[in-house]
Scaffold this active site. Sequence first.
Site, PDB file in Angstrom:
ATOM      1  CB  CYS A 257      -6.171  -9.738 -18.019  1.00 22.82           C
ATOM      2  SG  CYS A 257      -7.677  -9.515 -17.058  1.00 22.82           S
TER       3      CYS A 257
HETATM    4  N1  LIG Z   1      -9.497 -10.407 -12.814  1.00 23.86           N
HETATM    5  C1  LIG Z   1      -9.392  -9.298 -13.506  1.00 23.86           C
HETATM    6  O1  LIG Z   1      -8.624  -8.404 -13.139  1.00 23.86           O
HETATM    7  C2  LIG Z   1     -10.226  -9.060 -14.754  1.00 23.86           C
HETATM    8  C3  LIG Z   1     -10.254  -7.767 -15.294  1.00 23.86           C
HETATM    9  C4  LIG Z   1     -11.033  -7.519 -16.416  1.00 23.86           C
HETATM   10  C5  LIG Z   1     -11.720  -8.569 -17.009  1.00 23.86           C
HETATM   11  N2  LIG Z   1     -11.657  -9.834 -16.490  1.00 23.86           N
HETATM   12  C6  LIG Z   1     -12.430 -10.878 -17.147  1.00 23.86           C
HETATM   13  O2  LIG Z   1     -13.598 -11.126 -16.396  1.00 23.86           O
HETATM   14  C7  LIG Z   1     -13.937 -12.514 -16.431  1.00 23.86           C
HETATM   15  C8  LIG Z   1     -13.998 -13.085 -15.031  1.00 23.86           C
HETATM   16  O3  LIG Z   1     -12.732 -12.951 -14.444  1.00 23.86           O
HETATM   17  P1  LIG Z   1     -12.494 -13.093 -12.884  1.00 23.86           P
HETATM   18  O4  LIG Z   1     -11.078 -12.686 -12.645  1.00 23.86           O
HETATM   19  O5  LIG Z   1     -13.595 -12.437 -12.116  1.00 23.86           O
HETATM   20  O6  LIG Z   1     -12.626 -14.688 -12.726  1.00 23.86           O
HETATM   21  P2  LIG Z   1     -12.754 -15.526 -11.366  1.00 23.86           P
HETATM   22  O7  LIG Z   1     -12.255 -16.882 -11.655  1.00 23.86           O
HETATM   23  O8  LIG Z   1     -12.167 -14.743 -10.229  1.00 23.86           O
HETATM   24  O9  LIG Z   1     -14.334 -15.596 -11.108  1.00 23.86           O
HETATM   25  C9  LIG Z   1     -15.205 -16.249 -11.949  1.00 23.86           C
HETATM   26  C10 LIG Z   1     -16.279 -16.929 -11.096  1.00 23.86           C
HETATM   27  O10 LIG Z   1     -17.228 -17.525 -11.978  1.00 23.86           O
HETATM   28  C11 LIG Z   1     -17.678 -18.741 -11.374  1.00 23.86           C
HETATM   29  N3  LIG Z   1     -18.279 -19.580 -12.421  1.00 23.86           N
HETATM   30  C12 LIG Z   1     -17.675 -20.313 -13.377  1.00 23.86           C
HETATM   31  N4  LIG Z   1     -18.589 -20.902 -14.175  1.00 23.86           N
HETATM   32  C13 LIG Z   1     -19.803 -20.532 -13.695  1.00 23.86           C
HETATM   33  C14 LIG Z   1     -21.134 -20.826 -14.086  1.00 23.86           C
HETATM   34  N5  LIG Z   1     -21.392 -21.582 -15.160  1.00 23.86           N
HETATM   35  N6  LIG Z   1     -22.136 -20.304 -13.360  1.00 23.86           N
HETATM   36  C15 LIG Z   1     -21.892 -19.527 -12.276  1.00 23.86           C
HETATM   37  N7  LIG Z   1     -20.651 -19.202 -11.868  1.00 23.86           N
HETATM   38  C16 LIG Z   1     -19.624 -19.700 -12.580  1.00 23.86           C
HETATM   39  C17 LIG Z   1     -16.416 -19.306 -10.744  1.00 23.86           C
HETATM   40  O11 LIG Z   1     -16.739 -20.227  -9.723  1.00 23.86           O
HETATM   41  C18 LIG Z   1     -15.745 -18.045 -10.211  1.00 23.86           C
HETATM   42  O12 LIG Z   1     -16.098 -17.774  -8.870  1.00 23.86           O
HETATM   43  C19 LIG Z   1     -12.890 -13.159 -17.326  1.00 23.86           C
HETATM   44  O13 LIG Z   1     -13.366 -13.193 -18.634  1.00 23.86           O
HETATM   45  C20 LIG Z   1     -11.712 -12.206 -17.232  1.00 23.86           C
HETATM   46  O14 LIG Z   1     -10.885 -12.268 -18.367  1.00 23.86           O
HETATM   47  C21 LIG Z   1     -10.929 -10.085 -15.363  1.00 23.86           C
END
Ligand SMILES: NC(=O)c1ccc[n+]([C@@H]2O[C@H](COP(=O)([O-])OP(=O)(O)OC[C@H]3O[C@@H](n4cnc5c(N)ncnc54)[C@H](O)[C@@H]3O)[C@@H](O)[C@H]2O)c1
Length: 414
Positions: A257
């Site tokens: 983030c």
């Molecule tokens: N990690 C955090 O603490 C957090 C907090 C708030 C918001 N976010 C936001 O949430 C979003 C996701 O973050 P995250 O930390 O869960 O990411 P992450 O990388 O842990 O998980 C994302 C998942 O999406 C999958 N993926 C990618 N492209 C895909 C597709 N086309 N179809 C299906 N699956 C697909 C990946 O394989 C992965 O497992 C981001 O925008 C991030 O900024 C994250």
Amino acid sequence: MSVGVIGLGYVGLPLAVAFAEAGERVIAVDLDEAKVAMIQAGESYIEDVSSERLHALRSRIEATTQLEAVAETEAVLICVPTPLTPNREPDLVPLLDAARALGGVVRRGQLVILESTTYPGTTREQLVPLLEQRGLTVGDGLNVAFSPERVDPGRTDYTLRNTPKVVGGMTPQCTERAVALYTRICDHLVPVSNPEIAEMSKLLENIFRSVNIALVNELAILADRMELDIWEVIEAAATKPYGFMRFDPGPGMGGHCLPVDPFYLTWRAREFHMSTEFIELAGKINQQMPYYCVERIERALNDAEKPVKGSRIAMLGVSYKGGTGDTRESPALRIIEVLAQRGAVLSYHDQFVPALPEFGLQNSSLDQILDADVIVLVTAHPDIDYGAVVQSAQLFVDLRGKTRGLAVKDLVRL
Ligand SMILES: NC(=O)c1ccc[n+]([C@@H]2O[C@H](COP(=O)([O-])OP(=O)(O)OC[C@H]3O[C@@H](n4cnc5c(N)ncnc54)[C@H](O)[C@@H]3O)[C@@H](O)[C@H]2O)c1
């Protein structure tokens, strides 16, 4: 009710579990076959979700790599990554890929919600056109909203259930449907006028933290030069009952983030002939912190009449924050990289990170690192007796203020 979740990472998996625990049927989709296989086997790869919880939900969560499977659900949540390109511009490829595939199968009556953090305008300008490709339109057969995720990995006092959730739909009906959906897993919903307000509110939250962390980091560097204890300064300031919010200095920002999201707004602002100077300045200061921390380590070794080259330097905690194994953008990696270039002999202990293959390092036990020339506390995980480690260490550099109050020699604090 059935819910589809696309992207099963730190955001998507806890959401899938929450809906399943609320009694809904969940179709969970990820491109990563290993993750899908683990969910099918009831094995979790996210600290906030135990394998026991996941195992108990195996009949309700159907994990698959086939995105078409979400066509039969009533609502679909998109939780794919939103990284930056090497040139630090928004990389919407994962989001556009998921949206394009979803647009090919989306059905009349479905509600689609984007949860990934992104710049204001993404839902309306990027997501909606791809969802409308088969003739459905928003408001007529299709509902679309943006609802930012606020999960704080490793946190137990604020969870999905008791953290208010902001929801902005493309139309009032879209918002209403999204609110009704989240009411099943969340106690406090905050409906806002449109997706752009919701998108921008998430960025404001992250930028607020980034700017305040940068401020206190800059003051920590100044306090060092002035030979003042920044931690005592902060504690004194934090006694003010109003108008002050405490932020602590540290080795720099990590995770998906804070080092990434603010630059989504910087990029978008250019279209409006604005340069977001607070964001850039905060990014610059926070990115410098690992280098400043290397300098503090070098200075500590110098005082002990040891060069970096050939010294055994052990990192304590290498993930980007305590209680998680997430090493994305972790400042520990930059510190290790720079020290390795200067000839240090590196090791680390982190109970959440079994290996750092990019550096050829494996997790050492706490006992194994105790005889290092210097132990550097980079990330403070719970359940470690830092006082005892400091007592046993030859030299200890504390980048997290965990050793405050300890009167021990050979202890250096940020
Ligand atoms: N990690 C955090 O603490 C957090 C907090 C708030 C918001 N976010 C936001 O949430 C979003 C996701 O973050 P995250 O930390 O869960 O990411 P992450 O990388 O842990 O998980 C994302 C998942 O999406 C999958 N993926 C990618 N492209 C895909 C597709 N086309 N179809 C299906 N699956 C697909 C990946 O394989 C992965 O497992 C981001 O925008 C991030 O900024 C994250």
